[in-house]
Design a protein around this motif. Structure first.
Motif, PDB file in Angstrom:
ATOM      1  N   HIS A   1       0.832  -1.207   0.000  1.00 46.28           N
ATOM      2  CA  HIS A   1       0.000   0.000   0.000  1.00 46.28           C
ATOM      3  C   HIS A   1       0.868   1.260   0.000  1.00 46.28           C
ATOM      4  CE1 HIS A   1      -2.433   3.206   1.902  1.00 46.28           C
ATOM      5  NE2 HIS A   1      -3.422   2.683   1.199  1.00 46.28           N
ATOM      6  N   SER A   2       1.936   1.252   0.786  1.00 38.76           N
ATOM      7  CA  SER A   2       2.818   2.421   0.861  1.00 38.76           C
ATOM      8  C   SER A   2       3.526   2.656  -0.467  1.00 38.76           C
ATOM      9  CB  SER A   2       3.847   2.223   1.984  1.00 38.76           C
ATOM     10  OG  SER A   2       3.203   2.090   3.237  1.00 38.76           O
ATOM     11  N   ILE A   3       4.008   1.575  -1.087  1.00 37.78           N
ATOM     12  CA  ILE A   3       4.685   1.717  -2.378  1.00 37.78           C
ATOM     13  C   ILE A   3       3.723   2.250  -3.428  1.00 37.78           C
ATOM     14  CG2 ILE A   3       5.776   0.425  -4.242  1.00 37.78           C
ATOM     15  CD1 ILE A   3       6.941  -1.445  -2.085  1.00 37.78           C
ATOM     16  N   ALA A   4       2.506   1.678  -3.452  1.00 36.83           N
ATOM     17  CA  ALA A   4       1.512   2.143  -4.415  1.00 36.83           C
ATOM     18  C   ALA A   4       1.167   3.612  -4.182  1.00 36.83           C
ATOM     19  CB  ALA A   4       0.246   1.273  -4.317  1.00 36.83           C
ATOM     20  N   LEU A   5       1.030   3.994  -2.901  1.00 37.77           N
ATOM     21  CA  LEU A   5       0.720   5.383  -2.579  1.00 37.77           C
ATOM     22  C   LEU A   5       1.840   6.312  -3.026  1.00 37.77           C
ATOM     23  CD1 LEU A   5      -1.259   7.309  -1.173  1.00 37.77           C
ATOM     24  CD2 LEU A   5      -0.026   6.871   0.974  1.00 37.77           C
ATOM     25  N   TYR A   6       3.085   5.903  -2.796  1.00 39.03           N
ATOM     26  CA  TYR A   6       4.229   6.731  -3.198  1.00 39.03           C
ATOM     27  C   TYR A   6       4.274   6.890  -4.718  1.00 39.03           C
ATOM     28  CZ  TYR A   6       9.001   8.306  -3.871  1.00 39.03           C
ATOM     29  OH  TYR A   6      10.104   9.013  -4.259  1.00 39.03           O
ATOM     30  N   VAL A   7       4.036   5.792  -5.440  1.00 34.81           N
ATOM     31  CA  VAL A   7       4.063   5.853  -6.908  1.00 34.81           C
ATOM     32  C   VAL A   7       2.955   6.776  -7.425  1.00 34.81           C
ATOM     33  CG1 VAL A   7       3.713   4.500  -9.016  1.00 34.81           C
ATOM     34  CG2 VAL A   7       5.157   3.606  -7.176  1.00 34.81           C
ATOM     35  N   ILE A   8       1.768   6.667  -6.827  1.00 38.56           N
ATOM     36  CA  ILE A   8       0.647   7.506  -7.254  1.00 38.56           C
ATOM     37  C   ILE A   8       0.949   8.981  -6.983  1.00 38.56           C
ATOM     38  CG2 ILE A   8      -1.760   8.086  -6.770  1.00 38.56           C
ATOM     39  CD1 ILE A   8      -2.242   5.097  -6.286  1.00 38.56           C
TER      40      ILE A   8
ATOM     41  N   LEU B   1       6.449   7.147   5.019  1.00 39.79           N
ATOM     42  CA  LEU B   1       5.878   5.849   4.678  1.00 39.79           C
ATOM     43  C   LEU B   1       6.742   4.706   5.222  1.00 39.79           C
ATOM     44  CD1 LEU B   1       4.704   6.493   0.999  1.00 39.79           C
ATOM     45  CD2 LEU B   1       3.268   6.284   3.049  1.00 39.79           C
ATOM     46  N   ALA B   2       8.082   4.863   5.086  1.00 42.32           N
ATOM     47  CA  ALA B   2       8.981   3.827   5.607  1.00 42.32           C
ATOM     48  C   ALA B   2       8.859   3.715   7.121  1.00 42.32           C
ATOM     49  CB  ALA B   2      10.428   4.143   5.206  1.00 42.32           C
ATOM     50  N   PHE B   3       8.784   4.883   7.799  1.00 41.00           N
ATOM     51  CA  PHE B   3       8.601   4.862   9.252  1.00 41.00           C
ATOM     52  C   PHE B   3       7.278   4.184   9.618  1.00 41.00           C
ATOM     53  CE2 PHE B   3       6.993   6.928  13.138  1.00 41.00           C
ATOM     54  CZ  PHE B   3       8.002   6.562  14.018  1.00 41.00           C
ATOM     55  N   GLY B   4       6.240   4.478   8.817  1.00 37.90           N
ATOM     56  CA  GLY B   4       4.956   3.835   9.063  1.00 37.90           C
ATOM     57  C   GLY B   4       5.024   2.330   8.901  1.00 37.90           C
ATOM     58  N   VAL B   5       5.792   1.859   7.910  1.00 35.36           N
ATOM     59  CA  VAL B   5       5.949   0.412   7.712  1.00 35.36           C
ATOM     60  C   VAL B   5       6.644  -0.220   8.907  1.00 35.36           C
ATOM     61  CG1 VAL B   5       7.099  -1.335   6.308  1.00 35.36           C
ATOM     62  CG2 VAL B   5       5.895   0.538   5.203  1.00 35.36           C
ATOM     63  N   VAL B   6       7.719   0.454   9.420  1.00 35.69           N
ATOM     64  CA  VAL B   6       8.442  -0.073  10.583  1.00 35.69           C
ATOM     65  C   VAL B   6       7.538  -0.122  11.813  1.00 35.69           C
ATOM     66  CG1 VAL B   6      10.355   0.340  12.171  1.00 35.69           C
ATOM     67  CG2 VAL B   6      10.681   0.662   9.711  1.00 35.69           C
TER      68      VAL B   6
END
Length: 426
Positions: A26-33, A138-143
């Motif tokens: 979800h984070s990767i998709a959000l970043y790409v969008i 986003l990376a912090f959110g993933v961690v």
């Protein structure tokens, strides 16, 4: 080691990994969008600025090109002015371009109107900085999600596997003599756990029936054999009282009598094992007297072989336990000690909670010690008709049922010491 392969841990890891995968995707998709939409927005802004720039220039060629903190424009009316442009603009074709100047990204729009080249440069470094901040967030959110998912996954896995753990605890407490007040399946409502409990119920019912049949058969056969063995033993005693018999015949009769005594000991062991699951009679047992009783049937054989039996157990030393079980164990241990020697000495010792029987026989090789309690195992030095045989196997089972401990220490050629660690049973 066990926890590494626990169901709860695997479920928790599965939940955490699944959550982490979903959040990461979800984070990767959000970043790409976000990146794609921002690129589109920048291009639209540059295109609009370019149209305005061209319109103002055509209205007033002497007007200054637009310039701001992030935006700058240039005009090249002929080849000489194009050659004077900066290198990153000089060779650009008509259209929208992304170029890098000193590591900074620029969006450049190039248009040609009536042989005049228009260049509009938009510095997107501040947009890139914002994108990097979003990426770090986003990376912090993933961690954080991974940590939270691990903790919550472990707690949730505990709830999910609690019925299985409870079932495992109930099954671990079962024994061959299991007589349930209610089936295991009646404690569970979850379909999967209930089916597992029903399988255990069926298995334990079969095991209980099997153990019951085995105990009944062992008890019946043992009782049936005691009568003819008693007749054999009595007949041997009467024959030995006949002084007119040749010594060779008397020796054979003694062997028959010893074999009958040995079989009697095996039968007594089988009867004791057949009572497994029934209440054990615990009483204060005089260890010295119990050892004397176990040795009495062997004294004549020991005397014939020149084997001395010394009972060094202190008189009055008592231990609360099953007297019958102790007698069977001591009788078998003394008989096996006698079978391992032609002459020498057997010594019985005891202390608080233990009994030792030590002999000066041939000993047991180190590679055979771990196997002497196996049923029908016979060592390399065993006699043709005697040896370790089934006696020690039965002793091992009785010791285990009583909650005692038995260890053997032996030195080939010097003898063996059997140490029985006692514990009261109830």
């Amino acid at each position: 080691m066990g926890d590494r392969h626990s169901l709860r841990r695997r479920v928790a890891i599965g939940i955490a990994l699944l959550t982490l995968l979903v959040v990461a995707v979800h984070s990767i998709a959000l970043y790409v969008i976000i990146d794609d939409r921002e690129e589109e927005q920048i291009n639209n802004v540059v295109a609009d600025e370019m149209q305005g720039f061209i319109a103002r220039y055509r209205a007033d060629p002497a007007s200054a090109p637009p310039r701001s903190q992030n935006l700058s424009a240039r005009v090249a009316r002929n080849a000489a002015e194009r050659a004077a442009l900066p290198p990153h603009l000089r060779d650009l074709a008509i259209g929208m371009h992304e170029v890098f100047v000193n590591g900074e990204e620029m969006h450049v729009a190039v248009r040609v109107v009536e042989n005049t080249w228009f260049y509009l440069v938009y510095d997107v470094s501040h947009h890139e900085a914002q994108l990097r901040e979003i990426l770090w967030l986003l990376a912090f959110g993933v961690v954080v999600t991974a940590i939270v998912a691990s903790v919550l996954g472990y707690l949730l896995a505990g709830l999910l596997t609690e019925p299985v753990a409870a079932l495992a605890a109930r099954v671990a407490a079962l024994g061959p003599d299991w007589r349930p007040d209610a089936p295991l399946a009646s404690h569970y409502r979850d379909r999967e756990v209930r089916r597992l409990a029903e399988a255990f119920d069926a298995y334990m019912a079969r095991m209980s029936e099997f153990v019951s049949r085995e105990q009944s058969f062992t008890a019946d056969v043992s009782h049936e054999l005691r009568t003819p063995l008693t007749a054999i033993h009595t007949g041997c005693e009467l024959l030995l009282n006949d002084t007119d018999l040749p010594e060779e015949i008397r020796q054979r009769i003694r062997r028959i009598d010893r074999a009958a005594e040995r079989m009697g000991g095996v039968i007594q062991s089988l009867l004791l094992l057949a009572r497994a699951g029934q209440p054990t009679t615990v009483e204060s047992v005089d260890l010295h007297g119990c050892a004397e009783e176990a040795a009495d049937p062997l004294r004549e054989m020991l005397a014939d072989r020149g084997i001395a039996l010394r009972n060094d157990i202190p008189r009055g030393l008592a231990q609360p336990l099953d007297r019958t079980a102790l007698g069977v164990v001591l009788s078998n241990l003394l008989r096996n000690a006698a079978d391992s020697m032609e002459r020498g000495e057997i010594v019985c010792r005891a202390g608080d909670g233990w009994i030792e029987i030590e002999d000066t026989g041939r000993g047991i090789p180190a590679d055979e010690l771990p196997r002497v309690f196996e049923r029908h195992y016979r060592g390399r030095g065993a006699r043709d008709a005697e040896g370790y045989g089934i006696g020690l196997s039965l002793v091992g089972r009785i010791v285990e049922r009583q909650g005692w401990g038995l260890s053997l220490d032996s030195v080939p050629g010097r003898g063996t010491r059997a140490r029985l660690r006692l514990a009261a049973t109830g």
